[in-house]
Write a protein that holds these residues in place. Structure first.
Motif, mmCIF file in Angstrom:
data_model
loop_
_atom_site.group_PDB
_atom_site.id
_atom_site.type_symbol
_atom_site.label_atom_id
_atom_site.label_comp_id
_atom_site.label_asym_id
_atom_site.label_seq_id
_atom_site.Cartn_x
_atom_site.Cartn_y
_atom_site.Cartn_z
ATOM 1 N N PRO B 74 0.825 -1.220 0.000
ATOM 2 C CA PRO B 74 0.000 0.000 0.000
ATOM 3 C C PRO B 74 0.855 1.263 0.000
ATOM 4 O O PRO B 74 0.429 2.296 -0.476
ATOM 5 C CB PRO B 74 -0.834 -0.114 1.275
ATOM 6 N N GLU B 75 2.081 1.145 0.508
ATOM 7 C CA GLU B 75 2.945 2.338 0.497
ATOM 8 C C GLU B 75 3.271 2.772 -0.926
ATOM 9 O O GLU B 75 3.499 3.952 -1.191
ATOM 10 C CB GLU B 75 4.227 2.089 1.306
ATOM 11 N N ARG B 78 0.995 5.347 -2.353
ATOM 12 C CA ARG B 78 1.114 6.740 -1.912
ATOM 13 C C ARG B 78 2.007 7.534 -2.856
ATOM 14 O O ARG B 78 2.058 8.750 -2.782
ATOM 15 C CB ARG B 78 1.699 6.785 -0.494
ATOM 16 N N ARG B 309 13.587 2.559 -5.930
ATOM 17 C CA ARG B 309 12.657 1.618 -5.327
ATOM 18 C C ARG B 309 11.814 0.944 -6.404
ATOM 19 O O ARG B 309 11.418 1.591 -7.362
ATOM 20 C CB ARG B 309 11.753 2.437 -4.404
ATOM 21 N N ARG B 325 15.365 -13.962 1.499
ATOM 22 C CA ARG B 325 16.366 -14.260 2.529
ATOM 23 C C ARG B 325 17.500 -13.245 2.513
ATOM 24 O O ARG B 325 18.124 -12.982 3.526
ATOM 25 C CB ARG B 325 16.893 -15.686 2.348
ATOM 26 N N HIS B 328 15.233 -9.723 3.528
ATOM 27 C CA HIS B 328 14.460 -9.859 4.755
ATOM 28 C C HIS B 328 13.375 -8.796 4.892
ATOM 29 O O HIS B 328 13.207 -8.177 5.928
ATOM 30 C CB HIS B 328 15.393 -9.827 5.963
ATOM 31 N N GLU B 329 12.691 -8.549 3.807
ATOM 32 C CA GLU B 329 11.545 -7.632 3.846
ATOM 33 C C GLU B 329 10.286 -8.449 3.584
ATOM 34 O O GLU B 329 10.320 -9.670 3.628
ATOM 35 C CB GLU B 329 11.731 -6.545 2.777
ATOM 36 N N LYS B 330 9.191 -7.767 3.264
ATOM 37 C CA LYS B 330 7.986 -8.559 3.044
ATOM 38 C C LYS B 330 8.071 -9.392 1.769
ATOM 39 O O LYS B 330 8.754 -9.018 0.817
ATOM 40 C CB LYS B 330 6.746 -7.687 3.074
ATOM 41 N N PRO B 346 9.153 -6.320 -2.585
ATOM 42 C CA PRO B 346 9.623 -4.975 -2.943
ATOM 43 C C PRO B 346 11.130 -4.879 -2.713
ATOM 44 O O PRO B 346 11.653 -5.532 -1.807
ATOM 45 C CB PRO B 346 8.898 -4.059 -1.946
ATOM 46 N N VAL B 347 11.835 -4.124 -3.547
ATOM 47 C CA VAL B 347 13.280 -3.946 -3.360
ATOM 48 C C VAL B 347 13.678 -2.496 -3.606
ATOM 49 O O VAL B 347 12.936 -1.729 -4.210
ATOM 50 C CB VAL B 347 14.130 -4.807 -4.321
#
Ligand code: ZN
Lengths: 256, 566
Positions: B74-75, B78, B309, B325, B328-330, B346-347
């Protein structure tokens, strides 16, 4: 010094909130020709409020705004505020102090959800209770509050200080479920009780002086420590997130 | 009858052999024609670079995976918010925008045709529904066959005609356009918690290797005379040292089709890595480009990354787990029954990160070292390498050594010893850019005969008119003008109508969807094959009769029937 008194006019029985992000001290340096939104209607400040201005100021630091009336329906007051003071005599609606970077907001009543969301600096004092997502991040974001200070004298709802990355959050009463979830920095202090604190925490410090219920099993117990005259039990974690945060609790209970 | 005359355009149209002629383009009822009447509406394109509408031959814009990218981030919504304006809907999102956001932003850049890179057959309806709301581009979908149980069994049995029959039935059922293999065998292995490391590793249970899958599916693809070749995302994406696996895979492609390549390898940047780990990670763009230069049967696309991003999304489930791995984000992971799977995270690509800096160089090197622009097309594997709105920056980098050097000075200082980029002088010209952004795509996808990617009489009147005077701009020095010019057309014309003008979309639009129905004889109709039907009933969660996407789901359905050898 300049003091701006804004008293919300009674507006019948409607319940649509007013979006009032224009109400920040800096905006009043150039007068009161501001607008707010009620639904899709733009209202002049004087249509929505009785306005009086006492004194004058050249800088936002010297402006104080005093909000009176049924202010619980005002949203986004103090958004992006960087200096000065806002005093709310009663309750305030959602998103008060979003993104603020400086100055002070004092709420004498209760605050609705998202108080001080993603704030970067300044200070918010709430004398009553605050609802969910107080001092938190926003949907999906990686960082919540990054600096400043939020102090609530009553209780707060769920997801207090979610994604906290910096600054200090102090709650004198109890907190709800999941305070400090996804914390990655900063300091969170809860004088009362709460459930499931600091879930998935990465870094930072979370203190629960009362009892942490439904304590998560993914924190490692490091034994007792003395902290400001109290004996607390120190944990580190969240191990499930390779976290290196510190969680201190007065008491804890696992969910069995 | 509606007529439009684009006068004095400075045209580059590689498929028609036109390189910078000043000419008029006549349009009637959505098609390019020889001439129009005096009553035609006139657009003066004097001095403006005019090309066929842009074509993206590999992008992720519609379907379940893209939509999951939207709702797990959701970010991202924005960023890039625009209000409703004229016929334009409100949009939001940056790396995974709303469908209208995709459509408007592509249109403003002059793009008129898009290929969704990976559609899971079972979830095709979602893709087609979102196509309908991508109104300013014609659309088509690569269909995933990488982990298809029936196909792997047919390959094990050595029955290529059966492989072709299954592809034919599935493409017709899901209204797909091309055959996509994503980490062939690997995503099926992932359902067992494993992966395949390269093309000789057998897939658990089925016992076939990725090499056998690639070769058999290429043969099947050509038996069906599909417009596009097999579209391959190689095994082992994103792993140091994976270039040997990529060379092996590209080496499998026979030369079976005189009109186009027999293998399209996508986002090759992610597959051109040297080193034995992240510590000695390096570019292996040279051996890959050398191989491509020797093999006309292979076309690749860049898969360029740009710093910033974005969101990565692919059917390559195990690769996304490895990325998870690392970062280590969503992370999301998804299994599609008997067909495929997917993963999303996301990266942020950072200049100060050595691995990211090397990746950035590799994409550019592939384009600059591949001699023929027809063999290396411009993509970012949107949004995996970067959101497509940044294509103009890539054009700038390809056209200007000075821009590359300026960027190179800002990336990780150790990059220079690991990549050949600093030694490459080549600067691409306008014609080569036209090939890499439209003509090459049309040929590679096999849609030039359907009127795409050129401006000869009979072609679809899809035209991009850029506010660039190519006789005055020196792209090597004025790269910022190149970037600005390609970011915003003066006019984008779709099916004979002006759809975008100076950054604003001016009509609601209505897309067409191109899909393929291979004509096979009764014996090869899998809908009547007892074994196929039984497997379907036994393992799928839907009934076979409910599986095909009804044609009503497609806006302006454009079915391409092919004569086959079955
Ligand atoms: Zn892709």
């Amino acid at each position: 010094m300049m003091r701006v008194n804004l008293t919300l006019k009674p507006m019948g029985s409607w319940s649509i909130p007013i979006e009032a992000e224009s109400i920040i001290p800096a905006n009043f340096l150039s007068g009161t020709d501001l607008t707010v939104w009620r639904g899709n209607r733009e209202l002049g400040l004087e249509e929505a409020f009785s306005v009086s201005v006492v004194g004058g100021a050249d800088r936002a630091e010297d402006v104080e705004i005093v909000l009176a009336g049924k202010t619980a329906r005002l949203k986004r007051v103090g958004e992006y505020m960087d200096a000065g003071k806002i005093t709310v005599l009663g309750d305030i609606g959602m998103h008060c102090g979003n993104f603020m970077t400086g100055g002070t907001i004092e709420i004498q009543g209760n605050a609705d959800g998202w108080l001080g969301r993603e704030m970067g600096g300044g200070s918010i004092i709430c004398r009553g209770n605050a609802a969910d997502y107080c001092a938190s991040g926003y949907r999906g974001g990686r960082k919540g509050m990054t600096g400043g200070r939020v102090e609530v004298y009553g209780r707060v709802g769920d997801f207090l200080a979610e994604n906290l990355a910096g600054g200090t959050v102090i709650v004198h009463g109890d907190a709800g479920d999941m305070p400090g979830a996804e914390m990655r920095g900063g300091t969170l202090i809860i004088h009362g009780d709460c459930t499931r604190p600091a879930a998935n925490m990465k870094d930072g410090a979370c203190y629960v002086y009362g009892t942490a219920r439904w304590m998560l099993p993914t924190f490692r117990n490091l034994g007792t420590v003395r902290h400001e005259g109290r004996t607390l039990i120190q944990f580190t974690g969240d191990v499930a997130n390779r976290g290196k945060g510190n969680l201190f609790v007065g008491n804890y209970e696992y969910l069995d | 009858m509606t007529e439009l005359l684009v006068k004095n355009a400075h045209v580059i149209d590689p498929l028609s052999g036109i390189n910078g002629e000043t000419m008029d383009i006549a349009i009637r009822d959505g098609k390019i024609v020889e001439e129009v009447s005096a009553a035609a509406e006139v657009i003066d394109a004097r001095g403006m670079l005019t090309m066929p509408g842009g074509i993206d031959s590999h992008t992720h814009i519609c379907g379940t995976k893209v939509n999951f990218g939207r709702y797990m981030s959701p970010e991202d919504m924005r960023a890039g918010r625009t209000p409703r304006r004229g016929p334009m809907h409100a949009t939001s999102g940056y790396s995974v925008p709303t469908t209208y956001g995709n459509s408007y932003r592509y249109s403003v850049m002059g793009y008129t045709t898009l290929l969704e890179g990976a559609m899971a057959p079972l979830e095709a309806r979602h893709t087609h529904e979102e196509f309908t709301y991508t109104p300013l581009q014609d659309t088509m979908a690569n269909t995933l066959f990488d982990g298809n149980w029936s196909i792997m069994e047919a390959i094990r049995d050595g029955d290529v005609k059966r492989v072709a029959a299954i592809i034919a039935w599935t493409l017709s059922a899901v209204k797909g356009f091309g055959v996509k293999l994503t980490n062939p065998g690997g995503t099926e292995a992932w359902q067992w918690g494993k992966n395949v490391s390269c093309i000789r590793d057998p897939v658990p249970y089925f016992g076939v290797t990725p090499a056998e899958i690639i070769r058999s599916v290429i043969e099947a693809n050509e038996l069906l005379h599909l417009p596009h070749s097999v579209h391959l995302h190689c095994n082992n994406l994103g792993t140091p040292g994976n270039y040997t696996c990529t060379l092996g895979s590209l080496g499998l492609a026979p030369d079976l089709n005189p009109r186009r390549q027999t293998l399209y390898a996508t986002h090759v940047q992610f597959h051109a890595y040297g080193g034995s780990g992240w510590k000695d990670f390096s570019s292996k763009s040279e051996p890959i480009a050398n191989l491509v230069n020797m093999r006309p049967q292979v076309v690749i696309d860049m898969g360029q990354i740009l710093f910033g991003r974005t969101t990565t999304m692919t059917a390559d489930g195990p690769m996304e787990f490895n990325l998870y791995r690392l970062h280590h984000e969503k992370w999301s992971n998804h299994d599609v029954e008997l067909e495929t799977g997917s993963g999303i995270i996301p990266v942020i690509y950072r200049r100060k990160n050595l691995v990211n800096s090397v990746m950035w160089a590799i994409g550019l090197e592939l384009a600059l070292l591949t001699k023929s622009p027809w063999q290396c097309l411009l993509t970012t594997d949107n949004p995996n390498g970067a959101p497509f709105v940044r294509y103009p920056e890539i054009i700038g980098l390809l056209m200007s050594r000075r821009y590359r050097d300026a960027e190179f000075a800002t990336i990780h200082p150790d990059t220079g010893s690991r990549v050949p980029l600093p030694a490459i002088d080549r600067e691409m010209d306008w014609y080569e850019i036209a090939v890499m952004t439209r003509a090459g795509q049309a040929r590679a996808l096999g849609i030039q005969d359907l009127g795409k990617g050129h401006l000869a009489p009979g072609a679809d009147a899809d035209v991009a008119i850029y506010p660039i005077r190519i006789d005055e701009v020196d792209p090597s020095a004025d790269y910022q003008k190149v970037i600005d010019g390609f970011s915003r057309t003066e006019y984008t014309i779709k099916r004979g109508r002006v759809v975008a003008r100076r950054g604003e979309c001016v009509v609601h639009g209505s897309n067409s969807t191109l899909w393929v129905r291979p004509k096979v004889s009764e014996n090869y109709d899998m809908g009547k094959d007892p074994e196929f039907v039984e497997k379907f009933d036994r393992y799928y969660t839907v009934r076979m009769s409910n599986y095909p996407v009804q044609e009503q789901y497609l806006n302006r359905s454009r079915c391409i029937e092919t004569e086959t050898e079955l």
